[in-house]
Design a protein around this motif. Sequence first.
Motif, PDB file in Angstrom:
ATOM      1  N   PHE A   1       0.845  -1.167   0.000  1.00 23.07           N
ATOM      2  CA  PHE A   1       0.000   0.000   0.000  1.00 23.07           C
ATOM      3  C   PHE A   1       0.895   1.236   0.000  1.00 23.07           C
ATOM      4  O   PHE A   1       1.892   1.306   0.703  1.00 23.07           O
ATOM      5  CB  PHE A   1      -0.894   0.042   1.229  1.00 23.07           C
ATOM      6  N   GLN A   2       0.486   2.216  -0.771  1.00 19.90           N
ATOM      7  CA  GLN A   2       1.277   3.425  -0.863  1.00 19.90           C
ATOM      8  C   GLN A   2       0.361   4.629  -1.028  1.00 19.90           C
ATOM      9  O   GLN A   2      -0.568   4.605  -1.825  1.00 19.90           O
ATOM     10  CB  GLN A   2       2.255   3.346  -2.031  1.00 19.90           C
ATOM     11  N   LEU A   3       0.656   5.679  -0.278  1.00 24.74           N
ATOM     12  CA  LEU A   3      -0.017   6.951  -0.436  1.00 24.74           C
ATOM     13  C   LEU A   3       0.914   7.908  -1.157  1.00 24.74           C
ATOM     14  O   LEU A   3       2.142   7.827  -1.039  1.00 24.74           O
ATOM     15  CB  LEU A   3      -0.394   7.547   0.922  1.00 24.74           C
ATOM     16  N   GLN A   4       0.330   8.806  -1.894  1.00 33.11           N
ATOM     17  CA  GLN A   4       1.128   9.780  -2.640  1.00 33.11           C
ATOM     18  C   GLN A   4       0.562  11.169  -2.436  1.00 33.11           C
ATOM     19  O   GLN A   4      -0.605  11.411  -2.748  1.00 33.11           O
ATOM     20  CB  GLN A   4       1.140   9.448  -4.119  1.00 33.11           C
ATOM     21  N   ALA A   5       1.390  12.046  -1.904  1.00 31.84           N
ATOM     22  CA  ALA A   5       1.024  13.455  -1.790  1.00 31.84           C
ATOM     23  C   ALA A   5       1.588  14.194  -2.991  1.00 31.84           C
ATOM     24  O   ALA A   5       2.736  13.952  -3.392  1.00 31.84           O
ATOM     25  CB  ALA A   5       1.581  14.038  -0.495  1.00 31.84           C
ATOM     26  N   SER A   6       0.804  15.075  -3.560  1.00 35.19           N
ATOM     27  CA  SER A   6       1.245  15.840  -4.714  1.00 35.19           C
ATOM     28  C   SER A   6       0.689  17.254  -4.650  1.00 35.19           C
ATOM     29  O   SER A   6      -0.205  17.537  -3.838  1.00 35.19           O
ATOM     30  CB  SER A   6       0.809  15.150  -6.006  1.00 35.19           C
ATOM     31  N   SER A  16      -1.438  30.578  -2.668  1.00 35.39           N
ATOM     32  CA  SER A  16      -2.207  29.382  -2.325  1.00 35.39           C
ATOM     33  C   SER A  16      -1.691  28.163  -3.079  1.00 35.39           C
ATOM     34  O   SER A  16      -1.111  28.288  -4.165  1.00 35.39           O
ATOM     35  CB  SER A  16      -3.685  29.583  -2.683  1.00 35.39           C
ATOM     36  N   LEU A  17      -1.915  27.026  -2.481  1.00 35.82           N
ATOM     37  CA  LEU A  17      -1.633  25.739  -3.114  1.00 35.82           C
ATOM     38  C   LEU A  17      -2.698  24.745  -2.675  1.00 35.82           C
ATOM     39  O   LEU A  17      -3.234  24.859  -1.565  1.00 35.82           O
ATOM     40  CB  LEU A  17      -0.261  25.200  -2.702  1.00 35.82           C
ATOM     41  N   ARG A  18      -2.971  23.792  -3.536  1.00 35.53           N
ATOM     42  CA  ARG A  18      -3.840  22.687  -3.148  1.00 35.53           C
ATOM     43  C   ARG A  18      -3.066  21.392  -3.287  1.00 35.53           C
ATOM     44  O   ARG A  18      -2.605  21.040  -4.386  1.00 35.53           O
ATOM     45  CB  ARG A  18      -5.105  22.629  -3.997  1.00 35.53           C
ATOM     46  N   LEU A  19      -2.932  20.705  -2.192  1.00 37.69           N
ATOM     47  CA  LEU A  19      -2.268  19.411  -2.194  1.00 37.69           C
ATOM     48  C   LEU A  19      -3.306  18.305  -2.337  1.00 37.69           C
ATOM     49  O   LEU A  19      -4.447  18.444  -1.874  1.00 37.69           O
ATOM     50  CB  LEU A  19      -1.493  19.207  -0.898  1.00 37.69           C
ATOM     51  N   SER A  20      -2.889  17.233  -2.979  1.00 41.13           N
ATOM     52  CA  SER A  20      -3.766  16.077  -3.158  1.00 41.13           C
ATOM     53  C   SER A  20      -3.099  14.842  -2.569  1.00 41.13           C
ATOM     54  O   SER A  20      -1.873  14.700  -2.620  1.00 41.13           O
ATOM     55  CB  SER A  20      -4.038  15.837  -4.643  1.00 41.13           C
ATOM     56  N   CYS A  21      -3.922  13.981  -2.035  1.00 40.91           N
ATOM     57  CA  CYS A  21      -3.450  12.706  -1.493  1.00 40.91           C
ATOM     58  C   CYS A  21      -4.210  11.589  -2.186  1.00 40.91           C
ATOM     59  O   CYS A  21      -5.451  11.558  -2.144  1.00 40.91           O
ATOM     60  CB  CYS A  21      -3.683  12.649   0.010  1.00 40.91           C
ATOM     61  N   THR A  22      -3.485  10.710  -2.838  1.00 43.33           N
ATOM     62  CA  THR A  22      -4.076   9.551  -3.487  1.00 43.33           C
ATOM     63  C   THR A  22      -3.367   8.300  -2.973  1.00 43.33           C
ATOM     64  O   THR A  22      -2.373   8.380  -2.253  1.00 43.33           O
ATOM     65  CB  THR A  22      -3.932   9.644  -5.006  1.00 43.33           C
ATOM     66  N   ALA A  23      -3.911   7.152  -3.363  1.00 53.03           N
ATOM     67  CA  ALA A  23      -3.337   5.912  -2.849  1.00 53.03           C
ATOM     68  C   ALA A  23      -3.386   4.814  -3.898  1.00 53.03           C
ATOM     69  O   ALA A  23      -4.231   4.841  -4.808  1.00 53.03           O
ATOM     70  CB  ALA A  23      -4.084   5.462  -1.602  1.00 53.03           C
ATOM     71  N   SER A  24      -2.485   3.880  -3.755  1.00 55.91           N
ATOM     72  CA  SER A  24      -2.516   2.668  -4.564  1.00 55.91           C
ATOM     73  C   SER A  24      -2.547   1.471  -3.628  1.00 55.91           C
ATOM     74  O   SER A  24      -1.833   1.434  -2.633  1.00 55.91           O
ATOM     75  CB  SER A  24      -1.294   2.589  -5.477  1.00 55.91           C
ATOM     76  N   GLY A  25      -3.437   0.530  -3.947  1.00 60.62           N
ATOM     77  CA  GLY A  25      -3.560  -0.652  -3.109  1.00 60.62           C
ATOM     78  C   GLY A  25      -4.360  -0.438  -1.858  1.00 60.62           C
ATOM     79  O   GLY A  25      -4.466  -1.322  -1.002  1.00 60.62           O
ATOM     80  N   LEU A  26      -4.948   0.738  -1.739  1.00 59.44           N
ATOM     81  CA  LEU A  26      -5.699   1.093  -0.536  1.00 59.44           C
ATOM     82  C   LEU A  26      -6.814   2.033  -0.953  1.00 59.44           C
ATOM     83  O   LEU A  26      -6.591   2.917  -1.766  1.00 59.44           O
ATOM     84  CB  LEU A  26      -4.765   1.790   0.462  1.00 59.44           C
ATOM     85  N   THR A  27      -7.989   1.843  -0.384  1.00 57.40           N
ATOM     86  CA  THR A  27      -9.106   2.746  -0.665  1.00 57.40           C
ATOM     87  C   THR A  27      -9.129   3.838   0.389  1.00 57.40           C
ATOM     88  O   THR A  27      -9.427   3.580   1.560  1.00 57.40           O
ATOM     89  CB  THR A  27     -10.436   1.974  -0.668  1.00 57.40           C
ATOM     90  N   LEU A  28      -8.800   5.054  -0.026  1.00 59.04           N
ATOM     91  CA  LEU A  28      -8.751   6.150   0.930  1.00 59.04           C
ATOM     92  C   LEU A  28     -10.103   6.407   1.576  1.00 59.04           C
ATOM     93  O   LEU A  28     -10.182   6.864   2.717  1.00 59.04           O
ATOM     94  CB  LEU A  28      -8.262   7.425   0.260  1.00 59.04           C
ATOM     95  N   ASN A  73     -14.542  11.138  -2.186  1.00 59.33           N
ATOM     96  CA  ASN A  73     -14.396   9.686  -2.125  1.00 59.33           C
ATOM     97  C   ASN A  73     -14.692   9.024  -3.475  1.00 59.33           C
ATOM     98  O   ASN A  73     -14.223   7.908  -3.735  1.00 59.33           O
ATOM     99  CB  ASN A  73     -15.291   9.098  -1.034  1.00 59.33           C
ATOM    100  N   ALA A  74     -15.419   9.708  -4.334  1.00 61.41           N
ATOM    101  CA  ALA A  74     -15.646   9.169  -5.680  1.00 61.41           C
ATOM    102  C   ALA A  74     -14.337   9.136  -6.467  1.00 61.41           C
ATOM    103  O   ALA A  74     -14.127   8.256  -7.302  1.00 61.41           O
ATOM    104  CB  ALA A  74     -16.680  10.002  -6.411  1.00 61.41           C
ATOM    105  N   LYS A  75     -13.466  10.102  -6.177  1.00 55.64           N
ATOM    106  CA  LYS A  75     -12.155  10.141  -6.821  1.00 55.64           C
ATOM    107  C   LYS A  75     -11.074   9.536  -5.928  1.00 55.64           C
ATOM    108  O   LYS A  75      -9.898   9.513  -6.309  1.00 55.64           O
ATOM    109  CB  LYS A  75     -11.782  11.584  -7.164  1.00 55.64           C
ATOM    110  N   ASP A  76     -11.501   9.129  -4.727  1.00 55.06           N
ATOM    111  CA  ASP A  76     -10.565   8.544  -3.769  1.00 55.06           C
ATOM    112  C   ASP A  76      -9.369   9.459  -3.529  1.00 55.06           C
ATOM    113  O   ASP A  76      -8.201   9.028  -3.536  1.00 55.06           O
ATOM    114  CB  ASP A  76     -10.073   7.171  -4.245  1.00 55.06           C
ATOM    115  N   THR A  77      -9.677  10.716  -3.295  1.00 60.65           N
ATOM    116  CA  THR A  77      -8.647  11.737  -3.127  1.00 60.65           C
ATOM    117  C   THR A  77      -9.003  12.631  -1.941  1.00 60.65           C
ATOM    118  O   THR A  77     -10.175  12.953  -1.729  1.00 60.65           O
ATOM    119  CB  THR A  77      -8.518  12.596  -4.390  1.00 60.65           C
ATOM    120  N   VAL A  78      -7.972  13.001  -1.202  1.00 60.73           N
ATOM    121  CA  VAL A  78      -8.119  13.949  -0.111  1.00 60.73           C
ATOM    122  C   VAL A  78      -7.308  15.185  -0.467  1.00 60.73           C
ATOM    123  O   VAL A  78      -6.188  15.070  -0.962  1.00 60.73           O
ATOM    124  CB  VAL A  78      -7.647  13.340   1.216  1.00 60.73           C
ATOM    125  N   TYR A  79      -7.870  16.347  -0.186  1.00 53.95           N
ATOM    126  CA  TYR A  79      -7.242  17.603  -0.564  1.00 53.95           C
ATOM    127  C   TYR A  79      -6.891  18.427   0.672  1.00 53.95           C
ATOM    128  O   TYR A  79      -7.597  18.392   1.681  1.00 53.95           O
ATOM    129  CB  TYR A  79      -8.172  18.424  -1.449  1.00 53.95           C
TER     130      TYR A  79
END
Length: 126
Positions: A1-6, A16-28, A73-79
């Motif tokens: 499982f891996q999370l990726q911040a971008s 301003s900036l908007r960070l995104s958090c996505t994941a592979s192998g895990l449902t955020l 959660n539809a995009k499985d992303t946290v901002y």
Amino acid sequence: FQLQASGGGLVQPGGSLRLSCTASGLTLGDRAIGWFRQAPGKEREGVAYISSGGDFTRFGDSAKGRFTISRDNAKDTVYLQMNNLEPEDTAVYYCAAQYDERWRSYWRLLKHYLYWGQGTLVTVSS
């Protein structure tokens, strides 16, 4: 499982900036997510937290009034939306998945997070 911040980068003070958090192998969407940051020579600190359903959020003192946290959660992303950035916000920002949401009151504690992303660098400078 891996999370990726971008979404990090160089921004001027007040920007301003908007960070995104996505994941592979895990449902955020199944997890509460915390955002943390670590500046050079400093300990990692909690910035913001959101429950799996998005109905419970918390912010670190440095983030209150300037940052917001949300999830799609539809995009499985946290901002993490960061406004009015200051040079003191310069750090590597990480997202992490809390292993048990019943510990939400202790969201700042690193030991309650099971999965961590690699981090994204935010530099606030003129």
